[in-house]
Design an enzyme around this catalytic site. Structure first.
Site: not given
Length: 369
Positions: A167, A297
């Site tokens: 991230k 995802h």
């Protein structure tokens, strides 16, 4: 197949560490699990998830309405459900929670059909007898210190992973750059992907995307809001770094346009948020016809099945600490070997729950006959 009973459970399982990205922080996942028993004594199991909120709405949608409608069908299969779901949800809309609810039933039906044919699900969907899928280590890790991040990346490199995602989206972009450089030092030339979780605007993405490309980042994921498809298309024109997105789209029109308009380089539609296997496979075939790869995802326990059945599969997302796989509630799951994911070689999807352990996390339960 005639369904005789439908059981629905809502479970809240803590994640193994606090989850933090550029826009949210959460500490648990909700799992809505459906068991459908048929007149031929076969049981199909399906599931979906939320990031800690909204599970009770899906539960009640399934228990109070859908289950009774589905039990009235004489012959229930994924294509029958696919047609029926529009009328089931006409009065309140097919998107969002309805798609998540639909996914649970769809997956259970595919599971039962594959069991009836005595085939692993990936084979029934058209895959080879010995599949393996490239996997990458993912993480909701923006709250990790730099040293903790590096240590975690090194751990999964030592386990054989050859692709990684982290991230980014710190208030100061220089911190993001520092994290990218530190991870690159550990992994060398292996692919490194970064995920912004819709935390930037268009102008910042153009500037920062060029810097990330120069740093050797493999793809830039969800830099801006998910439904800004025209802007995603412009980003592809302005940036050399590949753009990945699609996980946050629940609307069928937007999911289709994402692919048809080639708004991204890598299609990341979530199997569960798309409405299950039947819907996701349609998108995968459309993407294949346009030369776009699929890298779904989350949902690795079912994503490994569909990726094993298509030609344009790119990567499986392995999300330790957030998945079912390492939650302690499964008796059987996918396996990982040298950076590849391998689906269970069993009839159906091969995911088996430890119902006793799962019961420790039960919030709601109902059986409809």
């Amino acid at each position: 197949m005639k369904a005789t009973t439908i059981e629905v459970g809502l479970y809240k399982i803590p994640s193994r560490h606090a989850q933090e990205n550029a826009i949210a922080r959460f500490t648990a996942y909700e799992w809505i699990i459906v068991r459908i028993k048929f007149s031929n004594n076969i049981e199909g199991i399906g599931w979906t998830y939320t990031q800690g909120k909204g599970g009770s709405a899906i539960f009640h949608l399934l228990v109070d309405y859908w289950a009774k409608e589905l039990l009235s069908e004489d012959d229930l299969d994924p294509l029958t459900l696919n047609k029926k779901v529009w009328s089931l949800s006409y009065s309140y809309g097919l998107e969002g929670l309805s798609r998540l609810a639909y996914a649970t039933i769809d997956i259970a039906l595919w599971d039962a059909l594959a069991k009836q044919s005595d085939l692993p699900l990936y084979e029934m969907l058209g895959g080879s007898k010995s599949p393996k899928v490239k996997a990458y280590r993912s993480g909701i890790d923006l709250n990790f210190s730099l040293q903790d991040l590096v240590n975690d990346i090194r751990k999964y490199k030592d386990l054989g992973f050859k692709a990684f995602k982290i991230k980014i989206g710190k208030p100061n972009f220089e911190e993001d750059i520092e994290r990218v450089k530190a991870v690159k030092e550990v992994i060398g030339n292996y692919p490194l992907m970064v995920d912004v979780n819709r935390g930037w605007n268009f102008q910042d993405t153009v500037k920062r995307g060029k810097i990330l490309y120069d740093l050797g980042v493999y793809w830039l994921e969800e830099p801006i809001e998910a439904d800004l498809l025209d802007q995603y298309k412009l980003l592809r024109e302005k940036l050399e770094i590949p753009i990945a997105a699609g996980e946050s789209l629940y609307n069928k029109f937007e999911q289709t346009m994402l692919i048809l308009e080639k708004c991204v380089d890598i299609v990341q539609l979530d199997v569960l948020r798309s409405g299950g296997i039947t819907e996701w496979m349609k998108y995968a075939q459309l993407a294949d016809s346009l030369g776009l790869p699929m890298a779904p995802h989350f949902g690795e326990e079912i994503s490994v099945q569909v990726l094993s059945a298509i030609k344009n599969g790119l990567f499986l997302e392995h999300l330790p600490g957030s998945n079912l796989h390492d939650s302690g509630v499964l008796k059987s799951s996918l396996t990982f070997e040298e950076g590849y994911a391998i689906p269970p070689n069993k009839p159906g999807h091969g995911i088996e729950f430890n119902w006793e352990k799962l019961s420790n996390y039960q919030i709601m339960y109902a059986k409809v006959t």
